[in-house]
Design a protein around this motif. Structure first.
Motif, short mmCIF file in Angstrom:
data_model
loop_
_atom_site.label_atom_id
_atom_site.label_comp_id
_atom_site.label_asym_id
_atom_site.label_seq_id
_atom_site.Cartn_x
_atom_site.Cartn_y
_atom_site.Cartn_z
N ASP A 21 0.81 -1.22 0.00
CA ASP A 21 0.00 0.00 0.00
C ASP A 21 0.84 1.27 0.00
N VAL A 22 1.96 1.22 0.71
CA VAL A 22 2.81 2.41 0.85
C VAL A 22 4.26 2.01 0.66
N ILE A 23 5.03 2.85 -0.03
CA ILE A 23 6.47 2.63 -0.17
C ILE A 23 7.20 3.89 0.30
N LEU A 24 8.12 3.72 1.24
CA LEU A 24 9.00 4.80 1.68
C LEU A 24 10.34 4.59 0.98
N ASP A 25 10.71 5.53 0.12
CA ASP A 25 11.88 5.33 -0.74
C ASP A 25 12.91 6.43 -0.56
N MET A 26 14.15 6.03 -0.32
CA MET A 26 15.27 6.97 -0.26
C MET A 26 16.30 6.67 -1.35
N VAL A 27 15.96 5.73 -2.24
CA VAL A 27 16.87 5.35 -3.33
C VAL A 27 16.63 6.17 -4.58
N GLY A 28 15.36 6.29 -5.00
CA GLY A 28 15.04 7.14 -6.13
C GLY A 28 14.87 6.43 -7.45
N ALA A 29 15.43 7.03 -8.51
CA ALA A 29 15.18 6.65 -9.89
C ALA A 29 15.31 5.16 -10.19
N PRO A 30 16.36 4.46 -9.72
CA PRO A 30 16.50 3.05 -10.11
C PRO A 30 15.34 2.15 -9.68
N TYR A 31 14.60 2.56 -8.65
CA TYR A 31 13.53 1.72 -8.12
C TYR A 31 12.14 2.13 -8.61
N LEU A 32 12.04 3.20 -9.40
CA LEU A 32 10.72 3.74 -9.73
C LEU A 32 9.82 2.72 -10.40
N GLU A 33 10.30 2.03 -11.42
CA GLU A 33 9.46 1.09 -12.15
C GLU A 33 8.96 -0.04 -11.24
N ASN B 271 5.11 -0.91 -10.03
CA ASN B 271 4.56 -2.24 -10.25
C ASN B 271 4.01 -2.84 -8.96
N LEU B 272 4.69 -2.58 -7.84
CA LEU B 272 4.32 -3.21 -6.57
C LEU B 272 3.14 -2.54 -5.87
N LEU B 273 2.89 -1.28 -6.17
CA LEU B 273 1.84 -0.57 -5.44
C LEU B 273 0.45 -1.07 -5.82
N ARG B 274 -0.38 -1.23 -4.81
CA ARG B 274 -1.77 -1.61 -5.01
C ARG B 274 -2.57 -0.40 -5.48
N ARG B 275 -3.82 -0.64 -5.82
CA ARG B 275 -4.71 0.48 -6.15
C ARG B 275 -4.77 1.44 -4.96
N ASP B 276 -4.72 2.73 -5.26
CA ASP B 276 -4.70 3.80 -4.24
C ASP B 276 -3.41 3.77 -3.42
N GLY B 277 -2.36 3.15 -3.97
CA GLY B 277 -1.09 3.12 -3.27
C GLY B 277 -0.39 4.46 -3.24
N ARG B 278 0.55 4.59 -2.27
CA ARG B 278 1.26 5.86 -2.08
C ARG B 278 2.76 5.60 -2.08
N LEU B 279 3.47 6.33 -2.94
CA LEU B 279 4.93 6.28 -3.01
C LEU B 279 5.46 7.58 -2.45
N VAL B 280 6.27 7.48 -1.38
CA VAL B 280 6.77 8.67 -0.70
C VAL B 280 8.29 8.71 -0.76
#
Length: 331
Positions: A213-225, A229-238
């Protein structure tokens, strides 16, 4: 107060740990809305490293002295301060200047230290807990029953996010870069070594392709795709950092639309006083009771003495730490 002069750490010029030095300056006087803290300990954070390297410019009017979090004893209070008095044990999110024997901190960014929590533990609280609460819970809206993926799970931010999620009934996955870190946080989460496993594939297998449902990311561009892909409907990428790169070559906009995804992010330093006060209030209400019960206390990787600031930064530079690096000014 018995002394009018104190020691603080300065960055002589951008570069390596050898650019950290000490200088004697006058003890600061608190402004009307500030408390003056006799610092017992302070935390080392990734923004401090970037600041030392010349990669994290200070906003206008902000002290160039590094240090975003302190713990210690209130020795003086400004005229408008109502919550704290001399003798109170507190930790606080500074606006810079924490690498010192004394530090003035806005009252609205200061928290009481619960009984049983050491100054070293408390010093590791403000920067990571303010960041996680703001990004995972306020902006990311994570709630009990959901699933959160934390990239950089062995970092101070990462371990804090994982502890809070566990205490609040949220399932987690985390990516780390070594098998040692997988073992170190095995009690907190389902950890994945991204160097030896495809984290997208592992998570899909373990969630029956349900994702998170939620992804907390400090890596950036390499992980975007993979994140999209992993986020569910109404998911949040922060996003809270871009350690792997800030520019993505391609973005699948269709997934964002079809899944109704939200992509957002923030930095703590750019937030104004009112915004930081709101975060502090959330922590006071929801998290301080956990600390008082001995839950969600920071994982301390290593502590250093005040005269070992270069060693403390060198420890962070290796990237081998799990949890927080802390400097004890008063052991």
């Amino acid at each position: 107060m018995s002394q009018a002069v104190m020691q603080q750490v300065i960055i002589t010029e951008p570069g390596g740990v050898d650019k950290l030095a000490y200088e004697s300056v006058a003890v600061p006087a608190p402004k009307a809305d500030e408390v003056l803290v006799k610092v017992h300990a302070f935390g080392i954070n990734r923004p401090d490293i970037l600041q030392r390297q010349g990669l994290y410019p200070m906003p206008k009017g902000v002290t160039p002295v590094p240090g975003l979090e302190v713990a210690g004893e209130v020795v003086a209070a400004g005229s408008d301060v109502t919550k704290f008095k001399a003798g109170d044990k507190v930790c606080g999110l500074t606006n810079g200047g924490g690498y010192a024997e004394y530090c003035a901190v806005p009252e609205s960014q200061t928290l009481s230290i619960p009984a049983g929590v050491s100054f070293a533990q408390a010093a590791a609280i403000p920067e990571t807990f303010f960041t996680v609460w703001a990004n995972v819970f306020q902006m990311g809206k994570a709630k009990a029953g959901e699933t959160v993926l934390v990239h950089g799970g062995g970092s101070g931010i990462g371990t804090t996010a994982l502890m809070l999620c566990k205490s609040l009934g949220i399932k987690t996955f985390a990516t780390v870069g070594t098998d040692e870190k997988v073992q170190a946080i095995a009690g907190l989460t389902d950890a994945i070594n991204y160097k030896t496993q495809d984290f997208e594939q592992v998570i899909n297998e373990k969630t029956d392709n349900g994702g998170v449902d939620v992804i907390l990311d400090m890596v950036g561009a390499p992980y975007l795709e993979k994140n999209l892909n992993l986020l569910r409907r109404d998911g949040r990428l922060v996003y809270i950092a871009f350690l792997g790169g800030a520019k993505a070559k391609e973005v699948k906009l269709g997934q964002i639309m079809m899944k109704r995804l939200t992509i957002t992010g923030s930095t703590m330093r750019a937030r104004n006083t009112a915004e930081k006060a709101e975060i502090a209030q959330g922590l006071q209400e929801h998290v301080t009771p956990l600390w008082a019960k001995g839950e969600c206390l920071p994982m301390i990787y290593k502590t250093f003495k005040f005269d070992q600031i270069q060693d403390a930064h060198a420890c962070m530079d290796t990237g081998e730490h799990v949890g927080k690096v802390v400097v004890e000014v008063i052991a």
